[in-house]
Design a protein around this motif. Structure first.
Motif, PDB file in Angstrom:
ATOM      1  N   ASP B  47      36.972  -0.525   1.756  1.00  0.00           N
ATOM      2  CA  ASP B  47      38.014  -0.306   2.776  1.00  0.00           C
ATOM      3  C   ASP B  47      37.951   1.122   3.316  1.00  0.00           C
ATOM      4  OD1 ASP B  47      38.993  -2.843   2.686  1.00  0.00           O
ATOM      5  OD2 ASP B  47      40.848  -2.359   1.622  1.00  0.00           O
ATOM      6  N   ARG B  48      37.792   2.069   2.395  1.00  0.00           N
ATOM      7  CA  ARG B  48      37.745   3.475   2.825  1.00  0.00           C
ATOM      8  C   ARG B  48      36.483   3.747   3.644  1.00  0.00           C
ATOM      9  NH1 ARG B  48      38.320   6.839  -2.353  1.00  0.00           N
ATOM     10  NH2 ARG B  48      37.740   4.915  -3.370  1.00  0.00           N
ATOM     11  N   TYR B  49      35.383   3.114   3.232  1.00  0.00           N
ATOM     12  CA  TYR B  49      34.114   3.283   3.954  1.00  0.00           C
ATOM     13  C   TYR B  49      34.251   2.690   5.362  1.00  0.00           C
ATOM     14  CZ  TYR B  49      29.011   3.822   4.111  1.00  0.00           C
ATOM     15  OH  TYR B  49      27.736   4.220   4.406  1.00  0.00           O
ATOM     16  N   ARG B  50      34.877   1.506   5.424  1.00  0.00           N
ATOM     17  CA  ARG B  50      35.053   0.831   6.713  1.00  0.00           C
ATOM     18  C   ARG B  50      35.935   1.674   7.637  1.00  0.00           C
ATOM     19  NH1 ARG B  50      36.965  -3.529   4.630  1.00  0.00           N
ATOM     20  NH2 ARG B  50      35.018  -4.517   4.058  1.00  0.00           N
ATOM     21  N   ALA B  51      36.973   2.261   7.059  1.00  0.00           N
ATOM     22  CA  ALA B  51      37.870   3.103   7.861  1.00  0.00           C
ATOM     23  C   ALA B  51      37.109   4.313   8.402  1.00  0.00           C
ATOM     24  CB  ALA B  51      39.058   3.556   7.016  1.00  0.00           C
ATOM     25  N   LEU B  52      36.228   4.839   7.582  1.00  0.00           N
ATOM     26  CA  LEU B  52      35.444   6.002   8.009  1.00  0.00           C
ATOM     27  C   LEU B  52      34.496   5.619   9.155  1.00  0.00           C
ATOM     28  CD1 LEU B  52      35.124   8.931   7.371  1.00  0.00           C
ATOM     29  CD2 LEU B  52      33.519   8.364   5.564  1.00  0.00           C
ATOM     30  N   ILE B  53      33.925   4.447   9.067  1.00  0.00           N
ATOM     31  CA  ILE B  53      33.059   3.964  10.149  1.00  0.00           C
ATOM     32  C   ILE B  53      33.871   3.871  11.443  1.00  0.00           C
ATOM     33  CG2 ILE B  53      31.751   1.964  11.002  1.00  0.00           C
ATOM     34  CD1 ILE B  53      31.049   1.342   8.039  1.00  0.00           C
ATOM     35  N   ALA B  54      35.098   3.349  11.304  1.00  0.00           N
ATOM     36  CA  ALA B  54      35.952   3.196  12.490  1.00  0.00           C
ATOM     37  C   ALA B  54      36.338   4.555  13.068  1.00  0.00           C
ATOM     38  CB  ALA B  54      37.194   2.399  12.119  1.00  0.00           C
ATOM     39  N   ILE B  55      36.641   5.491  12.181  1.00  0.00           N
ATOM     40  CA  ILE B  55      37.010   6.835  12.645  1.00  0.00           C
ATOM     41  C   ILE B  55      35.818   7.480  13.371  1.00  0.00           C
ATOM     42  CG2 ILE B  55      37.427   9.177  11.761  1.00  0.00           C
ATOM     43  CD1 ILE B  55      39.983   7.663  11.840  1.00  0.00           C
ATOM     44  N   ALA B  56      34.635   7.320  12.799  1.00  0.00           N
ATOM     45  CA  ALA B  56      33.439   7.894  13.438  1.00  0.00           C
ATOM     46  C   ALA B  56      33.179   7.210  14.778  1.00  0.00           C
ATOM     47  CB  ALA B  56      32.229   7.743  12.515  1.00  0.00           C
ATOM     48  N   TYR B  57      33.391   5.907  14.814  1.00  0.00           N
ATOM     49  CA  TYR B  57      33.209   5.191  16.090  1.00  0.00           C
ATOM     50  C   TYR B  57      34.221   5.685  17.113  1.00  0.00           C
ATOM     51  CZ  TYR B  57      33.604   1.717  19.690  1.00  0.00           C
ATOM     52  OH  TYR B  57      33.674   1.120  20.918  1.00  0.00           O
ATOM     53  N   ASN B  58      35.430   5.889  16.652  1.00  0.00           N
ATOM     54  CA  ASN B  58      36.470   6.387  17.540  1.00  0.00           C
ATOM     55  C   ASN B  58      36.069   7.727  18.151  1.00  0.00           C
ATOM     56  OD1 ASN B  58      38.908   5.668  18.624  1.00  0.00           O
ATOM     57  ND2 ASN B  58      40.110   6.816  17.130  1.00  0.00           N
ATOM     58  N   ALA B  59      35.310   8.503  17.359  1.00  0.00           N
ATOM     59  CA  ALA B  59      34.899   9.830  17.829  1.00  0.00           C
ATOM     60  C   ALA B  59      33.698   9.757  18.768  1.00  0.00           C
ATOM     61  CB  ALA B  59      34.571  10.716  16.634  1.00  0.00           C
TER      62      ALA B  59
END
Lengths: 119, 291
Positions: B47-59
């Protein structure tokens, strides 16, 4: 009689070897330490890159450090530096490296990296 | 009989040893993995890894890279995993920024999927450079991280991964049209009686000026003593610009776009009656489009 005992312990040893082989090689238990800090260096570097991308966009150092902590309790600057070394060795793009260096600089400003003096 | 006893003690010894070996290898000293891949992380870490992917995508808005990273988690359905996590994190009150990023990435995946699947139409422009996205990912192996070097070649760590390396070209990055900044206002409000539906819903549809559905629009719903956030595009089977919220009879809701605008007030379950006189609860259909 002694030979019988030897054969008995030999049978135990073979059974134990079979049990260990099953538990360690054939069907290792899922009850293992599957935390991000055990990620392989290339995946760890990618995690650092993701954090660097986010930091490049929002400049939120607190969030970046929290996210780096995902990779364990080592000093964030150390973790980032290891990732940069790997990234440089593997030829990450300049933009990616730049973002990682940007993150490292910001983190080091907050927590200066302790380096071991080389004799 | 004597011969049988002779083999039995050996069998007993073997079973005894086997049991000891299993106990030791499975419980006392289980395999401790190091240098693991993201797919081996436990659920919370994923979950934390997935959230990080989303945050990076957001950036960086790099959908190719985000997809390649998501593939490392080996989710059966990455879109569903993202959408479920976004809803779950919002419900659990976790970081709203990360929940929003998860929702946006899910919506972008849905939009890209819809663009790939949709037949060419004359009035809806393709907003995603799908060719760049599909052609740049030339292998489907997911055992290496998707970080490319300057030539766009992913290299594994030295001596740790003999797997074939996928070629990922990070540029040009496919850009998903930023939908959050789009100004939308209520264009239709209608109560609908549909006895086939099992629950009473607020159904939201969002459209852009070209008539294309808009995913990733954050909606805020309030009721006395409660608030919830949800996003369009998390149910791609209903459309990229669709979202719904399940109403509880007797409660009055107010819905608004998180980006601002007039709230839609007094949304309570509409009472409907079948032809045989049986009563049931209806739905609200709300459509938002640019002024």
């Amino acid at each position: 009689m002694l030979g019988r005992w030897i054969r008995f312990f030999f049978a135990i040893a073979i059974g134990a070897a079979a049990g260990l082989a099953y538990g360690w090689l054939l069907a290792p238990t899922k009850q293992v330490n599957t935390q991000p800090e055990n990620l392989r260096i290339d995946y760890r570097s990618d995690v650092v890159l993701m954090v660097a991308e986010a930091y490049h966009a929002d400049h939120n150092l607190a969030s970046a450090i929290t996210r780096i902590a995902l990779l364990g309790n080592a000093q964030p600057a150390n973790t980032i530096q290891q990732a940069i070394l790997f990234a440089e060795r593997q030829g990450y793009s300049d933009i990616d490296l730049q973002m990682m260096h940007e993150l490292l600089a910001a983190v080091e400003e907050l927590t200066p990296l302790i380096t071991t003096p080389v004799p | 009989m004597k011969q049988s006893r002779g083999s039995l003690y050996l069998l007993t010894g073997f079973i005894l040893g086997l049991g000891l070996g299993l106990i030791y290898s499975l419980f006392i000293q289980p395999v401790n993995y190091t240098d693991i891949a993201p797919s081996m992380l436990d659920a919370a870490a994923k979950d934390r890894y997935r959230a990080l992917i989303a945050i990076a995508y957001n950036a960086d808005q790099d959908l190719v890279r985000a997809r390649a990273r998501l593939a490392l988690l080996n989710d059966d359905d990455p879109f569903r995993a993202l959408a479920e996590q976004a809803q779950r994190w919002l419900a659990e009150g976790k970081s709203e920024e990360e929940a929003r990023a998860l929702g946006l990435l899910a919506a972008s995946l849905a939009q890209a999927q819809a663009t790939i699947l949709a037949p060419p139409t004359s009035n809806i422009p393709a907003t995603l450079p799908v060719e760049a996205e599909t052609s740049s990912l030339t292998a489907t192996d997911t055992t290496v991280p998707p970080t490319p070097n300057s030539e766009g070649i992913v290299a594994p760590a030295e001596g740790v991964n003999p797997n074939p390396t996928p070629l990922i070209n990070p540029s040009p990055s496919p850009q998903v049209t930023p939908t959050i900044a789009l100004r939308l206002q209520l264009s239709k409000r209608e109560s609908v009686c549909d006895p086939t539906r099992g629950q009473s819903l607020i159904q939201v549809y969002t459209w852009d000026a070209n008539g294309a559905e808009v995913p990733g629009v954050e909606l805020v719903i309030n009721w006395q003593g409660g608030e919830n956030h949800f996003f369009t595009g998390l149910k791609p089977e209903m459309g990229a610009g669709y979202a719904d919220f399940s109403m509880t009879p007797g409660i009055t809701y107010t819905l608004r776009l998180a980006s601002g605008g007039e709230p839609v007030m007094n949304l309570s379950t509409p009472a409907c009656t079948t032809s045989s006189g049986e009563k049931y609860w209806g739905n609200w259909v709300l459509e938002f489009s640019p002024p």
